[in-house]
Design a protein around this motif. Structure first.
Motif, PDB file in Angstrom:
ATOM      1  N   TYR A  76       0.813  -1.240  -0.186  1.00  0.00           N
ATOM      2  CA  TYR A  76       0.054  -0.055   0.032  1.00  0.00           C
ATOM      3  C   TYR A  76       0.774   1.377  -0.122  1.00  0.00           C
ATOM      4  O   TYR A  76       0.325   2.515  -0.264  1.00  0.00           O
ATOM      5  N   GLU A 100      -1.428   9.347   1.556  1.00  0.00           N
ATOM      6  CA  GLU A 100      -1.959   8.738   0.820  1.00  0.00           C
ATOM      7  C   GLU A 100      -2.121   7.218   0.833  1.00  0.00           C
ATOM      8  O   GLU A 100      -3.007   6.654   0.349  1.00  0.00           O
ATOM      9  N   ALA A 103      -5.074   5.951   2.684  1.00  0.00           N
ATOM     10  CA  ALA A 103      -6.322   5.847   1.959  1.00  0.00           C
ATOM     11  C   ALA A 103      -6.258   4.624   1.149  1.00  0.00           C
ATOM     12  O   ALA A 103      -7.170   3.695   1.125  1.00  0.00           O
ATOM     13  N   SER A 104      -5.120   4.205   0.539  1.00  0.00           N
ATOM     14  CA  SER A 104      -5.028   2.863  -0.216  1.00  0.00           C
ATOM     15  C   SER A 104      -5.087   2.061   0.648  1.00  0.00           C
ATOM     16  O   SER A 104      -5.750   0.895   0.219  1.00  0.00           O
ATOM     17  N   PHE A 106      -7.125   1.644   3.224  1.00  0.00           N
ATOM     18  CA  PHE A 106      -8.302   1.612   3.549  1.00  0.00           C
ATOM     19  C   PHE A 106      -9.258   0.895   2.225  1.00  0.00           C
ATOM     20  O   PHE A 106     -10.089   0.088   2.814  1.00  0.00           O
ATOM     21  N   GLU A 107      -8.784   1.142   1.514  1.00  0.00           N
ATOM     22  CA  GLU A 107      -9.347   0.669   0.066  1.00  0.00           C
ATOM     23  C   GLU A 107      -9.330  -1.085   0.176  1.00  0.00           C
ATOM     24  O   GLU A 107     -10.312  -1.732  -0.474  1.00  0.00           O
ATOM     25  N   GLY A 108      -8.170  -1.430   0.593  1.00  0.00           N
ATOM     26  CA  GLY A 108      -7.922  -3.003   0.577  1.00  0.00           C
ATOM     27  C   GLY A 108      -8.149  -3.322   1.909  1.00  0.00           C
ATOM     28  O   GLY A 108      -8.291  -4.639   2.313  1.00  0.00           O
ATOM     29  N   THR A 109      -8.966  -2.873   3.007  1.00  0.00           N
ATOM     30  CA  THR A 109      -9.482  -3.299   4.047  1.00  0.00           C
ATOM     31  C   THR A 109     -11.011  -3.747   4.190  1.00  0.00           C
ATOM     32  O   THR A 109     -11.878  -2.889   3.564  1.00  0.00           O
ATOM     33  N   LYS A 123     -15.287   3.116  10.406  1.00  0.00           N
ATOM     34  CA  LYS A 123     -13.991   2.815   9.831  1.00  0.00           C
ATOM     35  C   LYS A 123     -12.741   3.631  10.696  1.00  0.00           C
ATOM     36  O   LYS A 123     -13.068   5.070  11.031  1.00  0.00           O
TER      37      LYS A 123
END
Ligand code: GTP
Ligand code: MG
Length: 551
Positions: A76, A100, A103-104, A106-109, A123
């Motif tokens: 990430y 950043e 944030a990325s 989080f996208e994979g969580t 979250k």
């Protein structure tokens, strides 16, 4: 330098500095404030807050494979720093190089799906690492990476100090054993940053800053985390209102007292931490919400409207940075006081750590020549940018360390510690008040066993809670310790036997052993017999008993 001249060189360096800031993102506040080798507390806070924003806290299995863990997280973004620690389970703090990456991540969580339970879909940067494969043993986080977040037990400390060669080394070693580690400090800022995310749901422009011993330089591993919810930066407070015509204002709840507003805000945030986050409220009485933050193990005190305490923190930090002896002495005195129950983690009629620190500062101002300047002197050195008036209290003092000229006092830590005990063993607490603003004792303005003038709210006594018997115990212990340290000021010669040589407590170690005078209750009794004499005979009799027992 000869060719271009000093002034031009400075200008040139400033340009390089500006270039670095604009192009590489160097923290300019930190760069400017770091001149002369000192960083102001504001600069430290800004730097640490920014680090914390790029960090996440991950609960993981105690047998997590470190390499695999890092490889996964690195998908990430670049990892700047990481460490593992244990607190009711294993956790990792991971600081990314760029925000950043959070944030990325989080996208994979995923949101947990639990068959017979429901979850609050809140979250945050507190995550759990799951592994569907069986967990593997090899390459667990090494001991070095598994940071302890609590200080060593007192008995272990006594043993450690007894092995040192001089009292000065003992005092330095005590500070090293007890002070906050780099990792613990990062964790404290991360907890504030996680809490800020919760508060920002209501107040997007707020900040949450640590204050007190977490940042003033005198914090011991395991100390509470004092936090300050700062809502002053919310835009619109100073908006210009037209002289005529229409304008809009926000519709807001009102209350008669600021205290009530603060209480309402704090209780809502506390409730969120309790209901959505990993905290448990312990106490929610104005002016603070106290909760246990389970993943860090910190006891947190959240307050708002506490600008004066923030200034006291800044002042203590400044004094601690001026001369290394300040921190060493404060750590030793705080540890000594805690070992004898002079201070306590429970509020009551005891002397607080804050009061004790002010007493050490006052003592250092009274040395000849003084080791640290008075607060009035620091105020006189202040520039226009330092001006600070909070609720009619003058909280102004210099922030540019380079303006402060110190006197050349060369006393050793050993001398200072002995003198500290002597100073307070014979201080006239009955008539005098301790005053770090003037750096001189003043007549007591009111009846209270111990009077320490609040440095900024000068009509208040910071030790108003202390009762006569607690003060008596403090004085008796100072008398005992003054005598003890003089009797035990040389390291015992080590016999040549290797391995299990017995370690005899000496120097500072003896000061941390259980006291013989802690039971002294009243002042009256001392009138009939000088305390030093009584302590002397008590100690002699104890020594004899010990020798008999050992032989
Ligand atoms: P420990 O938590 O005991 O390690 O020390 P601390 O310095 O953090 O003390 P505490 O948590 O009790 O208080 C936090 C901060 O609030 C202190 O550092 C001071 O800045 C401030 N403070 C505490 N007590 C007083 C007081 O009686 N008067 C004033 N003016 N400020 C105080
Ligand atoms: Mg505290």
């Amino acid at each position: 330098l000869h060719t271009i001249g000093r002034g031009s060189l400075v200008k040139c360096l400033q340009k390089v500095d500006t270039f670095l800031h604009r192009n590489i993102g160097t923290n300019v506040v930190a760069v400017q404030e770091e001149k002369n080798g000192f960083k102001s507390l504001n600069a430290v806070q800004a730097e640490r807050q920014e680090q914390a924003e790029r960090s996440v806290l991950i609960s993981c299995h105690s047998r997590t494979n470190e390499k695999k863990f890092l490889k996964y997280i690195a998908n990430y973004g670049d990892i700047q720093k990481y460490f593992f620690y244990e607190s009711y389970g294993m956790y990792a703090v991971v600081e990314f190089a760029n925000q950043e990456s959070v944030a990325s991540l989080f996208e994979g969580t995923a949101i947990p799906s639990i068959s017979h339970e429901s979850v609050v879909p809140f979250k945050s940067r507190l995550l759990s690492m799951r592994n569907l494969d069986s967990v593997d043993l090899p390459n667990q986080p090494s001991g070095k990476k598994r940071q302890a977040q609590t200080s060593i037990p007192i008995n272990e400390l006594i043993q450690r100090l007894s092995k040192e060669e001089s009292i000065d080394q003992q005092i330095t070693s005590l500070t090293e054993a007890y002070q906050l580690t780099e990792e613990n400090c990062r964790l404290r800022f991360l907890v504030c940053s996680l809490l800020k995310d919760i508060a920002a749901g209501f107040f997007p422009e707020c900040t949450i800053k640590p204050f007190g011993s977490s940042v003033n330089g005198f914090g011991k591993l395991g100390c509470d985390l004092d936090m300050f919810l700062d809502l002053d930066g919310i835009s619109g407070r100073n908006a210009t209102i037209p002289k005529s015509g229409l304008f809009l204002e926000y519709q807001m709840k009102r209350a008669n007292l600021e205290r009530i507003v603060t209480q309402n805000i704090l209780s809502v945030i506390g409730e969120c931490v309790d209901q959505f986050g990993p905290g448990k409220i312990l106490n929610a009485r104005c002016p603070l919400v106290r909760f246990a933050h389970q993943p860090s193990g910190f006891q947190c005190d959240l307050t708002a409207n506490n600008r004066v305490a923030m200034k006291s923190t800044e002042l203590l930090y400044l004094y601690g940075e001026l001369d290394p002896r300040v921190r060493h002495l404060v750590f030793t005195v705080r540890c000594w006081a805690r070992a004898h129950g002079i201070t306590s983690s429970i509020p009551g009629a005891w002397i607080s750590n804050f009061s004790l620190t002010v007493m050490v500062l006052f003592f250092l101002q009274r040395r000849s020549p003084p080791i640290i300047p008075t607060l009035d002197h620091l105020r006189d050195l202040a520039g226009p940018e330092d001006k600070s008036v909070i609720e009619d209290n003058d909280c102004t003092f210099v922030s540019d360390f380079s303006k402060i000229q110190l006197e050349s006092n060369t006393e050793t830590l050993e001398q200072l510690l002995c003198e500290f005990f002597e100073f307070y063993a014979s201080f006239s607490f009955r008539t005098l008040s301790i005053n770090i603003r003037k750096g001189k004792e003043q007549n007591k303005p009111e009846v209270a066993p111990l009077h320490i003038q609040n440095p900024f709210e000068t009509t208040l006594n910071v030790s108003k809670n202390v009762n006569a018997s607690q003060l008596d115990r403090f004085v008796a212990l100072c008398q005992e310790s003054s005598w003890l340290i003089q009797q035990n000021n040389t390291a015992p010669s080590r016999d040549g036997t290797k391995g299990k040589a017995t370690i005899t407590p000496w120097g500072v170690s003896t000061l941390l052993l259980p006291s013989q005078v802690a039971g002294i209750k009243t002042r009256k009794r001392r009138k009939f017999e000088p305390a030093s004499e009584r302590i002397k005979s008590l100690l002699e009799s104890l020594k004899n008993t010990n020798q008999q027992n050992q032989s």
